[in-house]
Each structure stands twice: as C-alpha cells, then as structure tokens.
Design a protein around this motif. Structure first.
Motif, short mmCIF file in Angstrom:
data_model
loop_
_atom_site.label_atom_id
_atom_site.label_comp_id
_atom_site.label_asym_id
_atom_site.label_seq_id
_atom_site.Cartn_x
_atom_site.Cartn_y
_atom_site.Cartn_z
N CYS A 98 0.82 -1.22 0.00
CA CYS A 98 0.00 0.00 0.00
C CYS A 98 0.85 1.27 0.00
O CYS A 98 0.42 2.32 -0.46
CB CYS A 98 -0.95 -0.01 1.18
SG CYS A 98 -0.21 0.45 2.77
N GLY A 99 2.08 1.17 0.54
CA GLY A 99 2.96 2.33 0.56
C GLY A 99 2.67 3.33 1.67
O GLY A 99 3.41 4.30 1.84
N SER A 100 1.62 3.10 2.46
CA SER A 100 1.26 4.12 3.45
C SER A 100 1.00 3.59 4.85
O SER A 100 0.82 4.36 5.78
CB SER A 100 0.01 4.88 2.96
OG SER A 100 -1.06 3.99 2.79
N CYS A 101 0.98 2.27 5.04
CA CYS A 101 0.73 1.73 6.39
C CYS A 101 2.00 1.83 7.24
O CYS A 101 3.08 2.17 6.74
CB CYS A 101 0.23 0.29 6.32
SG CYS A 101 1.51 -0.90 5.91
N CYS A 104 4.90 -0.28 5.81
CA CYS A 104 5.46 0.32 4.59
C CYS A 104 6.32 1.53 4.94
O CYS A 104 7.41 1.71 4.40
CB CYS A 104 4.35 0.72 3.62
SG CYS A 104 3.65 -0.67 2.70
N CYS A 112 3.58 -5.40 4.75
CA CYS A 112 2.52 -4.38 4.62
C CYS A 112 1.21 -4.93 5.16
O CYS A 112 0.87 -6.09 4.96
CB CYS A 112 2.38 -4.03 3.13
SG CYS A 112 0.91 -3.06 2.74
N LEU A 113 0.46 -4.08 5.85
CA LEU A 113 -0.80 -4.52 6.44
C LEU A 113 -1.86 -4.81 5.38
O LEU A 113 -2.84 -5.49 5.63
CB LEU A 113 -1.34 -3.45 7.41
CG LEU A 113 -0.43 -3.05 8.56
CD1 LEU A 113 -1.12 -2.02 9.45
CD2 LEU A 113 -0.04 -4.28 9.38
ZN LIG Z 1 1.50 -0.98 3.52
#
Ligand SMILES: [Zn+2]
Length: 351
Positions: A98-101, A104, A112-113
């Motif tokens: 996701c790049g944002s959890c 990450c 990643c979640l």
């Molecule tokens: Zn993530």
C-alpha cells in the motif's frame, strides 16, 4: 467496446483439470498503473495450493493465477512517470503493497498490512495481459531469455530476502539448503555461492542431488533425506558442528531435524511449509544453543532491483525445467503435481 484476451483460469478449486483456457476481459490500467503484455509466467508452488483451494485469495472469480511474470510494457494509465518505454521488456515485482501503512513507512513492504500478491489477491500472469502499479515493473534491458527471466523473480527474490537480508549469511559460513531441486532451492544455492558460503544440500532423490553437483555443490555435501536422517547426515558432514544457517521451506515432520542441525548461535530462516505448516520440535534444541528461528516473506522492490541487476550481469542462472504454452496450463500443473522436475516450469504466452 471491451477488448478480450486469452487466459487460463479456474472458478472452482480442484485438480489441474479445473484450469480452463478461456476469453476474459482485458484489464485497463488505472491511475498510476501499467498494462503489461505477458510473454512468460513461471508456475509456483503457491499456484498449485491456491488451485487446490488451500488458499482463499480474495480475488474475484474466475481466478487468474501467476505471480512470476515477464512481458513488455503495453501502455500506461494516467498519472504515470513512464520511465520505461512502451515495448520494452520488464519483470514484475509480485508484492503489491500500500505504501502508506506503518510497516510500509518503516520500509517493511513485505509485511505491509494491506499487501496482496500478483496472481493471488490480484489477477496474475496466466493471461495475455496484466495490470500492476507502475512501481512494480523493473526493466530487463538487454536480458533476452524471457523463460529464464520468468523462472527468476519469486525464487531468487524470496531466497535473497531469506539469506541476505534476514539470515545475513556471511562468507565462510555453512548453509543447509533444503530441497535443492525446488525453484527456491536452486536460487538459494546460487546466492550462497555468490556470498562465498559453503552449501550443504538436501533432497528426496539422488538424481536431484546430482543436479546440485552440476551447480557446484560438493558431492560429499549432499543428503538424501529419504535414505538417511537429515540431522545425522549434517552432523557427519560438519564433524558434529552443525550448520550456521538452515534455509527452510518444507516444514512438516522434518522441521525438528532441521532445527537440530543448526550450530550454536546459528539461525534457521523459513519462508513456508510445502509439506505442512504444522511442525514439531524440541524447544531445548533452540534455547540450549541459542538458535534463532527467523521468518521471511517475499522480497522488497529494492531487493528485486538488486537481483535483477545481478541476473543481467550473468551472476544468476535460473533453471527452466519445462515450458508449456498458456493453453496447456492444466497439463503444466499436472506435470508439477508429479514433482518429477528440477527447476521451474514456465508458461509461454506467445502471440
Ligand atoms: Zn502498507
């Protein structure tokens, strides 16, 4: 008008025969996504398990398997950097994070979640076209053997993350590579050799061990675990010391012996359990010798860039066992179910 494409899909889990060669809708790249014309797709153990129904992947049915994908860039959705030209060959990083959890942001994209795998949560490469986020494509540049390239990403990526990043295998150390005939076994041997470690290899049949000799493993450092006990053989070969690192992906009944084969302050790194996820072991073999048991999952995008560079430099030699055309995906799965091969089985997706 909706464009169609050929794909090998399944709707109801079952044997190889549930894979059908059909026409489905061609995907369209959304914002930040790239459309890739698939040229070859490696088959992984995961594919067989998912087809059998051992995994509920969450992908809409019919299910398109295939996480080991190489192909050429066919077009971009809006908002892309377009740093690789249309028509150029690429390999796909199969972890879509996701790049944002929290994970990450800490740089741990493989935990990643919200991650999903290509060919699992997201439609994969058993098809003429696939869509992935732009950041998931890596240029192959002048590397032209697309079958070998399709035998490469998950096997070498997973093994690299295990041995280099997680277990931190050092030059001069000894590593026991379990199941040397598997895709990741082959990769682990080559990575360990690149590092400068001594490889002890195990397999369930002598002919697979002979192939490991072809890869440079000393004949005296190979173990047929169906003939002799793994632990006894490791102790004999290492003069009762044990190995610094065990490269484990089988699980099941043999796991206890694998743990016991680790030397004092050594480590066992695992990425799965092809035999079974349930294992039994004597915990005294862990605490007495201060053994570390290390989990490992997939590989990061950065690691994938690194190993793809090494592939292009000729430092790695993926082994392709057989190539089947996409319309024979069921036959390819049936062949893999026999476990009679060495190296990877690849689907070709030609014009
Ligand atoms: Zn993530």
């Amino acid at each position: 008008m909706t464009e169609m494409m050929k794909a090998a899909v399944f709707t109801t889990p079952g044997g190889p025969e549930v894979l059908e060669y059909v026409e489905i809708e061609r995907p369209l790249p959304g914002r930040g996504e790239v459309l890739v014309r698939v040229r070859a797709c490696g088959i992984n153990g995961f594919d067989l398990l998912a087809r059998n129904g051992r995994y509920q992947t969450g992908q809409a049915k019919p299910h398109v398997l295939g996480g080991d994908v190489v192909g050429s860039v066919a077009g971009y959705g809006p908002g892309c950097e377009e740093r690789i030209s249309v028509g150029d060959n690429v390999a796909l990083h199969w972890v879509i994070s996701c790049g944002s959890c929290e994970q990450c942001l800490r740089g741990f994209e493989t935990t990643c979640l919200r991650y999903g795998y290509l060919g699992a949560k997201y439609p994969g490469g058993y098809a003429e076209y696939v869509v992935v986020p732009e950041r998931n494509i890596v240029a192959l540049h002048d590397y032209v053997d697309l079958y070998k390239a399709a035998a490469f990403p998950m096997a070498f990526g997973t093994s690299w993350h295990m041995l280099v990043t997680r277990a931190q295998l050092q030059p001069g150390e000894t590593v026991l590579v379990q199941a040397v005939g598997s895709g990741i076994g082959v990769a682990a041997i080559q990575i360990a050799q690149l590092i400068g470690a001594r490889v002890i290899g195990s397999a369930g049949s002598d002919w697979k061990l002979e192939r490991a000799v072809d890869m440079g493993v000393a004949p005296g450092d190979l173990i047929n675990y169906n003939k002799n006990g793994l632990y006894d053989e490791v102790m004999r070969i290492t003069d009762k010391r044990g190995v610094d690192v065990v490269f484990e992906h089988i699980g099941g009944e043999g796991f206890g012996d694998a743990v016991r084969s680790v030397t004092r302050n050594g480590r066992l790194v695992t990425c799965g359990g092809t035999a079974s996820y349930d294992v039994s072991m004597n915990i005294a073999h862990v605490f007495h010798k201060q053994v570390s048991i290390i989990g490992s999952n997939s590989a990061t995008r950065w690691e994938f860039e690194q190993i793809t560079d090494l592939l292009r430099q000729g430092r790695f030699h993926p082994i392709v066992d057989r190539v089947f055309p996409l319309h024979q995906a069921a036959k390819a799965h049936a062949y893999l179910d026999t476990r009679s091969g060495f190296g990877k089985v690849v689907l070709s997706v030609d014009d």
